[in-house]
Design a protein around this motif. Structure first.
Motif, PDB file in Angstrom:
ATOM      1  N   SER A 131      43.944  42.958  51.647  1.00  0.00           N
ATOM      2  CA  SER A 131      43.794  42.739  49.876  1.00  0.00           C
ATOM      3  C   SER A 131      42.245  42.706  49.818  1.00  0.00           C
ATOM      4  N   THR A 150      39.576  41.819  46.700  1.00  0.00           N
ATOM      5  CA  THR A 150      39.500  41.028  45.564  1.00  0.00           C
ATOM      6  C   THR A 150      38.151  41.636  44.709  1.00  0.00           C
ATOM      7  N   VAL A 165      35.606  39.898  42.163  1.00  0.00           N
ATOM      8  CA  VAL A 165      34.683  39.459  42.020  1.00  0.00           C
ATOM      9  C   VAL A 165      33.793  39.191  41.119  1.00  0.00           C
ATOM     10  N   HIS A 194      40.488  34.741  53.291  1.00  0.00           N
ATOM     11  CA  HIS A 194      40.067  35.798  52.108  1.00  0.00           C
ATOM     12  C   HIS A 194      39.802  34.347  50.389  1.00  0.00           C
ATOM     13  N   ARG A 218      37.267  34.355  48.051  1.00  0.00           N
ATOM     14  CA  ARG A 218      36.651  34.421  47.066  1.00  0.00           C
ATOM     15  C   ARG A 218      36.344  33.387  46.240  1.00  0.00           C
ATOM     16  N   LEU A 233      32.724  32.532  45.626  1.00  0.00           N
ATOM     17  CA  LEU A 233      32.448  33.686  45.447  1.00  0.00           C
ATOM     18  C   LEU A 233      31.853  33.118  43.459  1.00  0.00           C
ATOM     19  N   THR A 234      33.523  32.806  43.404  1.00  0.00           N
ATOM     20  CA  THR A 234      33.588  32.413  41.781  1.00  0.00           C
ATOM     21  C   THR A 234      33.239  30.998  41.286  1.00  0.00           C
TER      22      THR A 234
END
Lengths: 525, 138
Positions: free
Chosen positions: A521, A523, A525, B100, B104, B107-108
């Protein structure tokens, strides 16, 4: 003794003033059955707990007593703890004779229905016949149209008779405490109907001696049509309305907590009670009072280790205060009886499994001793050693011996020994042998407690009491609770409505089933 | 606004998990777009993903986080991030052994306006060789 409890109850009631003769008759009828069980064969009878061996009071109880009993006991039929006096006895026997037409309450409804039905079937024929008999010469001749009406009349009457026979002429299997509202309504409707037709006929046809015969035949045909429609109404009200499920009944047995759920339609409480009892006899495992209690050794241990000393004059306030304190202290104390219960249960379970294994092995071995005799075997075996040919009963008795002990021990372990006598086991064995059953099929009856119906003998009726806070002819509603009582347990029934279902549709195109691999997957950002 | 990548940070040697890497530190300022803070690149990989399908990794059993796409003109491109970079650390958080989704999330984070990444890429080795000049590497 069980006998004493029922009789003492009866004598207590009989010395009360009778408020309503009908109620008392009903009670008498039900309680007296015990004595006159042989006379009234198939009525509803109050019997003792269904599992225990039925003790007929007239059957010779003296068999298991010693011979000296006659010198010490004074009453002949069934003693009660509070003995009934002489005048009570005479009153009872007088009432027995007075209430001899006890059957009439049970049969009154079918008889009334039958009379009404007969009258309503004869009426159109009478309508046709009376003018012919009384003033034949003055009648207008009526050719083909009348004949057509005759034929249709005949067929409609035939259909009416057949459907009445099919729907309504069935022996009823239950007596209800109150009138069956719909049935009474329909009987009243039919009566009014036929009466009004007769009235009209008497005033308009018989008196002025109506000459238009075709009109009279048409009138009779319309009566038969209307009767067919009433029968349709009866069909819908009595049979069809309760077929579509609307409520869910939860039935719980108070003695051991066995519960079932059933779906029923719109019924009155008494009809729902009968329906639940029908299902009870084939769904619920038989009530075994021996299986219920915690062993006393566990329960009493709790009580014995806490002593209370009464140091002052006892008055009510003090004693209740003390008992409350005792209960509170006992609750706070650490309670280890669950440990013993757990270990004892595990032990019983283990013993049961061992005995069950022994039983299964014994039965399997016993079944290998016999074989079904084929007729074409005889030429080959007769010269060597003639095998003895037995009928099923003898074969059953022959192989019962090796398994008897294991069977008895197992039945004792599961406390079922009162339900199965040796005779019944041999009968069942004979039945299984005749039908080529395997040992496992033979054992199915003993390894799990079957429904109550399996243990009943069918020639006696069953007495149940419907206990309800609302009138029993009321229709079922959400949240109602009623119970069906027997002597030592009750079935508590709770009514819950089935939920309203909103069924929505969703169309899926068969080509829309597509898939991608998702293992990598990404993603953003 | 974004900073120029500092040239002396190219080709630093860092040691992570007993291996030597040539790595680079990159600082990205998040760009506010409406309600979201975006960085302008896409990541792939993680310990819960299939490493055999990663086009950027040399070792096909490497389950690290890789940069798979860069938005042209976005904050990441301006800061010097290139496609195929493997992200080793984000603001001090290790990215070599994360799922994963965890990557994410790191980073966010909404409260952080700046992310400082420690990245490595194949071409860094070449760049070091070139800049060191005649010194051959054994």
């Amino acid at each position: 003794m069980d006998n004493e409890s029922t009789y003492s109850g009866y004598s207590y009631k009989s010395s009360h003033s009778r408020t309503s003769r009908k109620n008392r008759e009903r009670r008498d009828r039900h309680r007296l059955k015990n004595r006159d069980g042989s006379i009234r064969g198939d009525k509803s009878v109050m019997i003792q707990a269904p599992g225990e061996p039925l003790l007929d009071p007239e059957s010779t109880v003296a068999d298991d007593r010693d011979d000296n009993w006659g010198e010490t006991t004074t009453v002949v039929t069934g003693t009660s703890v509070d003995s009934i006096s002489n005048e009570d006895l005479t009153r009872i026997s007088k009432d027995l004779e007075d209430s001899l037409p006890l059957d009439c309450r049970r049969y009154i409804s079918p008889v009334l229905g039958a009379i009404l039905g007969l009258i309503s079937v004869i009426t159109p024929l009478a309508f046709l016949a009376l003018p012919q008999l009384l003033w034949r010469d003055t009648l207008d001749p009526c050719g083909t149209p009348c004949e057509g009406l005759y034929i249709s009349l005949a067929f409609k009457l035939l259909i009416l008779l057949i459907s009445t026979w099919a729907l309504f002429l069935r022996p009823s299997r239950a007596t209800l405490p109150r009138f069956f509202v719909f049935r009474c309504l329909l009987l009243a409707l039919v009566f009014l109907f036929v009466a009004s037709y007769w009235l009209f006929y008497g005033v308009r046809v018989l008196e002025p001696r109506e000459t238009d015969y075709r009109g009279i035949v048409g009138y009779a045909a319309s009566l038969v049509d209307a009767l067919l429609f009433i029968q349709y109404l009866a069909l819908v009200l009595l049979e069809v309305r309760h077929l579509r499920p609307a409520f869910c009944l939860k039935v719980v047995r108070t003695a051991d907590g066995v519960s079932r759920f059933y779906n029923v339609g719109h019924l009155s409480i008494q009809r729902a009670g009968v329906w639940v009892l029908d299902q009870y006899y084939s769904d619920f495992p038989v009530y075994n009072p021996a299986l219920l209690n915690l062993p006393k050794s566990i329960l009493t241990k709790k009580m014995s280790s806490f002593k209370v000393y009464n140091l002052e004059e006892e008055n009510t306030n003090n004693s209740t205060g003390q008992s409350r304190a005792m209960i509170a202290a006992a609750a706070r104390r650490r309670d280890n009886s669950h440990n013993e219960y757990y270990y004892e249960e595990a032990e019983v379970e283990r013993r049961l499994r061992k005995r069950r294994a022994r039983l299964v092995v014994a039965v399997e071995e016993a079944f290998t001793h016999i074989k079904r005799h084929q007729d074409d075997d005889t030429p080959t075996s007769s010269p060597k050693h003639p095998r003895e040919v037995m009928d099923p009963r003898e074969a059953a008795q022959a192989i019962f011996a090796p398994m008897a002990r294991a069977m008895q021990k197992y039945l004792r372990a599961t406390r079922q020994q009162s339900y199965h006598t040796m005779e019944s086991i041999i009968n069942h064995l004979q039945f299984c042998i005749t039908h080529n059953m395997t040992p496992k099929a033979f054992l199915e009856r003993y390894l799990s407690p079957g429904p109550t119906l399996q243990y009943l003998d069918n020639n006696r009726g069953r007495q149940w009491t419907l206990v309800s806070e609302e009138p029993v002819t009321a229709s079922l509603r959400q949240g109602q609770v009623f119970s069906l009582k027997r002597l030592d347990f009750a079935l508590v029934v709770k009514v819950m409505p089935l939920p309203f279902l909103r069924l929505a549709e969703e169309f899926i195109d068969p080509k829309s089933h597509k898939f991608v691999m998702k293992l990598q997957s990404e993603t953003s950002v | 606004m974004s900073e120029q990548p500092s040239n002396d940070s190219v080709g630093q040697r860092c040691q992570i998990t007993r291996e030597d890497f040539i790595c680079q530190r990159i600082e990205i300022q998040k760009l506010r777009e409406g309600e979201n803070l975006i960085l302008g690149f896409s990541i792939g990989g993680g310990i819960d993903q299939d490493p055999g399908q990663n086009p950027f990794s040399e070792d096909k059993s490497d389950k690290g986080i890789y940069v798979t796409r860069i938005t042209p003109g976005g904050p990441a491109e301006v800061a010097g991030l290139r496609i195929g970079d493997k992200i080793m650390q984000v603001n001090g958080w290790d990215m070599t052994m994360v799922t994963h989704d965890q990557a994410r999330k790191k980073l966010t984070k909404k409260r952080e306006d700046v992310v400082r990444l420690l990245i490595t890429r194949k071409s860094l080795e070449e760049a070091v060789k070139h800049s060191k000049g005649s010194h051959p590497r054994q």
